[in-house]
Design a protein around this motif. Structure first.
Motif, short mmCIF file in Angstrom:
data_model
loop_
_atom_site.label_atom_id
_atom_site.label_comp_id
_atom_site.label_asym_id
_atom_site.label_seq_id
_atom_site.Cartn_x
_atom_site.Cartn_y
_atom_site.Cartn_z
N LEU A 25 37.59 20.94 40.08
CA LEU A 25 38.04 22.14 39.36
C LEU A 25 38.35 21.82 37.90
N SER A 26 38.35 20.55 37.55
CA SER A 26 38.68 20.17 36.17
C SER A 26 37.45 19.77 35.37
N ASN A 27 36.26 20.18 35.84
CA ASN A 27 35.05 19.79 35.13
C ASN A 27 34.66 20.74 34.00
N GLY A 28 35.42 21.79 33.78
CA GLY A 28 35.18 22.67 32.66
C GLY A 28 34.18 23.79 32.89
N PHE A 29 33.67 23.95 34.10
CA PHE A 29 32.75 25.05 34.37
C PHE A 29 33.52 26.37 34.37
N VAL A 30 33.14 27.26 33.49
CA VAL A 30 33.85 28.52 33.33
C VAL A 30 33.81 29.35 34.61
N THR A 31 32.66 29.42 35.26
CA THR A 31 32.54 30.24 36.46
C THR A 31 33.43 29.70 37.57
N ALA A 32 33.51 28.38 37.72
CA ALA A 32 34.38 27.78 38.73
C ALA A 32 35.85 28.07 38.42
N SER A 33 36.20 28.02 37.15
CA SER A 33 37.57 28.33 36.74
C SER A 33 37.90 29.80 37.03
N MET A 34 36.95 30.67 36.77
CA MET A 34 37.15 32.09 37.06
C MET A 34 37.28 32.33 38.57
N ALA A 35 36.48 31.63 39.36
CA ALA A 35 36.56 31.75 40.82
C ALA A 35 37.91 31.26 41.32
N SER A 36 38.38 30.16 40.77
CA SER A 36 39.69 29.63 41.16
C SER A 36 40.81 30.62 40.82
N SER A 37 40.72 31.22 39.65
CA SER A 37 41.72 32.23 39.25
C SER A 37 41.68 33.44 40.17
N ARG A 38 40.48 33.86 40.56
CA ARG A 38 40.35 35.01 41.48
C ARG A 38 40.99 34.67 42.82
N ILE A 39 40.80 33.46 43.30
CA ILE A 39 41.42 33.03 44.56
C ILE A 39 42.93 33.07 44.43
N ASP A 40 43.46 32.61 43.31
CA ASP A 40 44.91 32.62 43.09
C ASP A 40 45.47 34.05 43.12
N VAL A 41 44.79 34.97 42.46
CA VAL A 41 45.23 36.37 42.43
C VAL A 41 45.20 36.98 43.83
N VAL A 42 44.11 36.77 44.53
CA VAL A 42 43.99 37.32 45.88
C VAL A 42 45.02 36.69 46.81
N SER A 43 45.24 35.41 46.67
CA SER A 43 46.24 34.71 47.49
C SER A 43 47.62 35.33 47.30
N ARG A 44 48.00 35.57 46.06
CA ARG A 44 49.29 36.19 45.77
C ARG A 44 49.37 37.58 46.37
N GLU A 45 48.31 38.37 46.20
CA GLU A 45 48.29 39.74 46.76
C GLU A 45 48.43 39.72 48.28
N VAL A 46 47.70 38.84 48.93
CA VAL A 46 47.76 38.75 50.39
C VAL A 46 49.13 38.29 50.84
#
Length: 174
Positions: A25-46
């Protein structure tokens, strides 16, 4: 079989839009970072719902020297365990007494807390639902494909049903 990691979840979300997996997750890929952020948001909501695995019952919190009760940093929701106490609510990370209109408490209070857990500490059923929901939402945001949305929705619904079933079995609710 090993437990699902955050990188596993990110790669599942990326696969939902046809992207290649990443090894870190620390390799700088923007799409992976966005996916990780989406998981964090959904996790909090759930987790805001409050499940057997992230609800702490009868937590006793005492006021500090100024009378304030500071909640743990991962608190998503509070409920007073003591009905005689009246209504207390979360405001930021402090507890507020709605009955007396004050942040000041003279005695400790007992609360039921819903807390946000890190992804790795969640049970597998919760991880699965969060991952599949994040996958569908991420795809909806980036590609907006109706076909992919329809294809991903049944798995998401099945994962939610499994999570609810597990919650009712393990939660020992009356």
């Amino acid at each position: 079989m090993s437990l699902t990691t955050k990188i596993d979840a990110v790669n599942e979300v990326l696969a939902g839009i046809g992207e290649s997996p990443v090894s870190s997750l620390s390799n700088g890929f923007v799409t992976a970072s966005m996916a990780s952020s989406r998981i964090d948001v959904v996790s909090r909501e759930v987790q805001e719902t409050g499940w057997y695995f992230n609800t702490e019952n009868s937590v006793r919190l005492a006021p500090d020297l100024e009378g304030n009760i500071t909640l743990p940093a991962n608190t998503l929701r509070v409920d007073s365990s003591d009905v005689r106490r009246g209504t207390v609510v979360q405001r930021g990370l402090r507890l507020y007494d709605n009955r007396n209109h004050t942040y000041t408490f003279k005695v400790a209070v007992e609360l039921d807390l819903v807390v946000e857990l890190p992804y790795e500490e969640l049970p597998e059923a919760a991880k699965r639902y969060i991952t599949l929901r994040a996958k569908r939402l991420f795809q909806d945001d980036l590609l907006g494909s109706g076909e992919l949305h329809q294809a991903q929705t049944p798995d998401e619904i099945a994962a939610l049903q499994m999570l609810k079933q597990m919650d009712s079995e393990v939660g020992d609710y009356n």
